[in-house]
Write a protein that holds these residues in place. Structure first.
Motif, PDB file in Angstrom:
ATOM      1  N   ARG A 133      -6.328   6.042   9.146  1.00  0.00           N
ATOM      2  CA  ARG A 133      -7.335   6.832   8.433  1.00  0.00           C
ATOM      3  C   ARG A 133      -8.739   6.263   8.645  1.00  0.00           C
ATOM      4  O   ARG A 133      -9.718   7.017   8.706  1.00  0.00           O
ATOM      5  N   ASP A 150      -0.980   3.533   8.071  1.00  0.00           N
ATOM      6  CA  ASP A 150      -1.775   4.602   7.456  1.00  0.00           C
ATOM      7  C   ASP A 150      -3.224   4.199   7.218  1.00  0.00           C
ATOM      8  O   ASP A 150      -4.142   4.973   7.490  1.00  0.00           O
ATOM      9  N   GLU A 186      -7.894   7.606   0.361  1.00  0.00           N
ATOM     10  CA  GLU A 186      -7.471   8.687  -0.503  1.00  0.00           C
ATOM     11  C   GLU A 186      -8.645   9.633  -0.738  1.00  0.00           C
ATOM     12  O   GLU A 186      -9.801   9.219  -0.796  1.00  0.00           O
ATOM     13  N   HIS A 202       1.302   5.366   0.020  1.00  0.00           N
ATOM     14  CA  HIS A 202       0.637   6.612   0.388  1.00  0.00           C
ATOM     15  C   HIS A 202       1.664   7.734   0.390  1.00  0.00           C
ATOM     16  O   HIS A 202       2.859   7.508   0.554  1.00  0.00           O
ATOM     17  N   SER A 260      -0.490  -1.359  -4.626  1.00  0.00           N
ATOM     18  CA  SER A 260       0.200  -0.715  -5.749  1.00  0.00           C
ATOM     19  C   SER A 260       1.547  -1.377  -6.003  1.00  0.00           C
ATOM     20  O   SER A 260       2.161  -1.948  -5.099  1.00  0.00           O
ATOM     21  N   LEU A 300     -12.381   4.671   0.385  1.00  0.00           N
ATOM     22  CA  LEU A 300     -10.932   4.680   0.233  1.00  0.00           C
ATOM     23  C   LEU A 300     -10.367   5.787   1.098  1.00  0.00           C
ATOM     24  O   LEU A 300     -10.964   6.866   1.195  1.00  0.00           O
ATOM     25  N   PRO A 315      -9.129   6.583  -7.547  1.00  0.00           N
ATOM     26  CA  PRO A 315      -7.939   6.427  -8.360  1.00  0.00           C
ATOM     27  C   PRO A 315      -8.241   6.577  -9.838  1.00  0.00           C
ATOM     28  O   PRO A 315      -9.319   6.186 -10.287  1.00  0.00           O
ATOM     29  N   HIS A 347      -9.610  11.178  -3.389  1.00  0.00           N
ATOM     30  CA  HIS A 347     -10.277  11.063  -4.683  1.00  0.00           C
ATOM     31  C   HIS A 347     -10.158   9.640  -5.196  1.00  0.00           C
ATOM     32  O   HIS A 347      -9.182   8.943  -4.890  1.00  0.00           O
ATOM     33  N   ARG A 349       0.841  -1.191   0.000  1.00  0.00           N
ATOM     34  CA  ARG A 349       0.000   0.000   0.000  1.00  0.00           C
ATOM     35  C   ARG A 349       0.878   1.244   0.000  1.00  0.00           C
ATOM     36  O   ARG A 349       1.677   1.459   0.914  1.00  0.00           O
TER      37      ARG A 349
END
Length: 314
Positions: A201, A197, A303, A144, A263, A301, A307, A305, A142
């Motif tokens: 989150r 992380d 993030e 970030h 990723s 997610l 992906p 936005h 992962r």
């Protein structure tokens, strides 16, 4: 007709990203240079492969027909180069996030070419150090922000996450659980929460105020400690096989379902000849298994936005 592989590679990356800026960044060239390569390829073929307009970048019908053979041509070229430049050394890839079993995903890609030599990094910072020092060629886990300059990453899988809890937890017999229902429970983490992380989150997003930190001594130890306290819970990908023994339950999380983002990470100037083949193998596996499906109404997610290029079929 002789094709320029640099032009073909520019088209394939633009077609996969559907974003000239992202594709140019991955190739370490300007958007103008990327556009010129694709325009020259289209001129040689005598037809347009990509439409660029107010709606963004889209494949034409000719582009859709050309894409898969173009990928195969690039993969064959990468393998041909590998046999000359570095026929004996496999591509060294480290994984991290071991409780979440990243090797499950890597193993699905590593059944043939490219030849991989898997290893284990402690965490994202240690993997980054290995990449920058040239100790490894790629990494999987992962990613970030922030990342150092010179590193490139590509999202390859969004994996649904379940909640795991003691059989004595008040929600243990529920068929499904909403993240908001966990606010009175204790988030159990395999290490300091500020270094994890995704879990950090999740706790912040869904108001999980009570947290407890353990030591990462492997999945069996982690689950045994979790089972010992009826208020504790944690998160694991839905298809991670749980060992027999600890009295725990795995329950789907819904409305929304958290997604763990995996990723592939590598150095932008990495010269290993098998790297492109590895990226292509991950892209093909993601398409075959629909790994990048995402619905912002149904899924969560960390993030801010969605992906680029992902979308859930309905």
């Amino acid at each position: 007709m002789d094709l320029d592989l640099a032009q073909v590679r520019a088209f394939v990356l633009a077609a996969e990203e559907l974003h000239f800026g992202h594709a140019a960044e991955e190739l370490s060239i300007s958007q103008q240079a990327l556009s010129k390569r694709i325009a020259r390829l289209e001129s040689r073929l005598g037809m347009r492969l990509l439409d660029r307009g107010g709606q963004g970048v889209r494949l034409t019908e000719a582009g859709r027909r050309f894409l898969e053979p173009a990928r195969q041509a690039l993969a064959a070229a990468d393998v041909a180069v590998a046999t000359v430049l570095d026929a004996h050394r496999p591509l060294r890839i480290d994984v991290w996030g071991h409780l979440y079993a990243p090797m499950r995903t890597v193993a699905q890609v590593a059944t043939g070419e490219p030849r991989l030599e898997p290893g284990h990094g402690r965490d994202l910072p240690s993997v980054i150090a290995g990449l920058l020092h040239g100790d490894i060629d790629a990494a999987f886990g992962r990613v970030h922000a922030p990342l150092p300059a010179g590193l490139t990453h590509r999202l390859v899988r969004l994996e649904p996450v379940d909640v795991i809890l003691s059989v004595d937890h008040p929600l243990a017999d529920a068929p499904e659980i909403r993240p908001s229902q966990l606010r009175d429970s204790v988030l159990w983490t395999p290490g300091a929460l500020h270094r994890l992380d995704f879990l950090h989150r999740f706790a912040e997003s869904f108001g999980i105020a009570d947290r407890a930190e353990g030591t990462n001594l492997g999945l069996d130890h982690f689950l045994a400690d979790l089972a010992a306290d009826a208020r504790r819970f944690s998160l694991l990908p839905a298809d991670v096989p749980l060992p027999h023994g600890p009295a725990i339950r795995s329950v789907p999380l819904v409305r929304p379902t958290p997604l763990y983002a995996w990723s592939l990470l590598w150095r932008g100037d990495d010269g290993h000849p098998l790297l492109r083949a590895l990226v292509s193998a991950f892209v093909a596996e993601a398409e075959r298994n629909r790994w990048l499906e995402y619905d912002p109404v149904r899924d969560w997610l960390p993030e801010p936005h969605p992906p680029p290029g992902s979308g859930r079929s309905v």
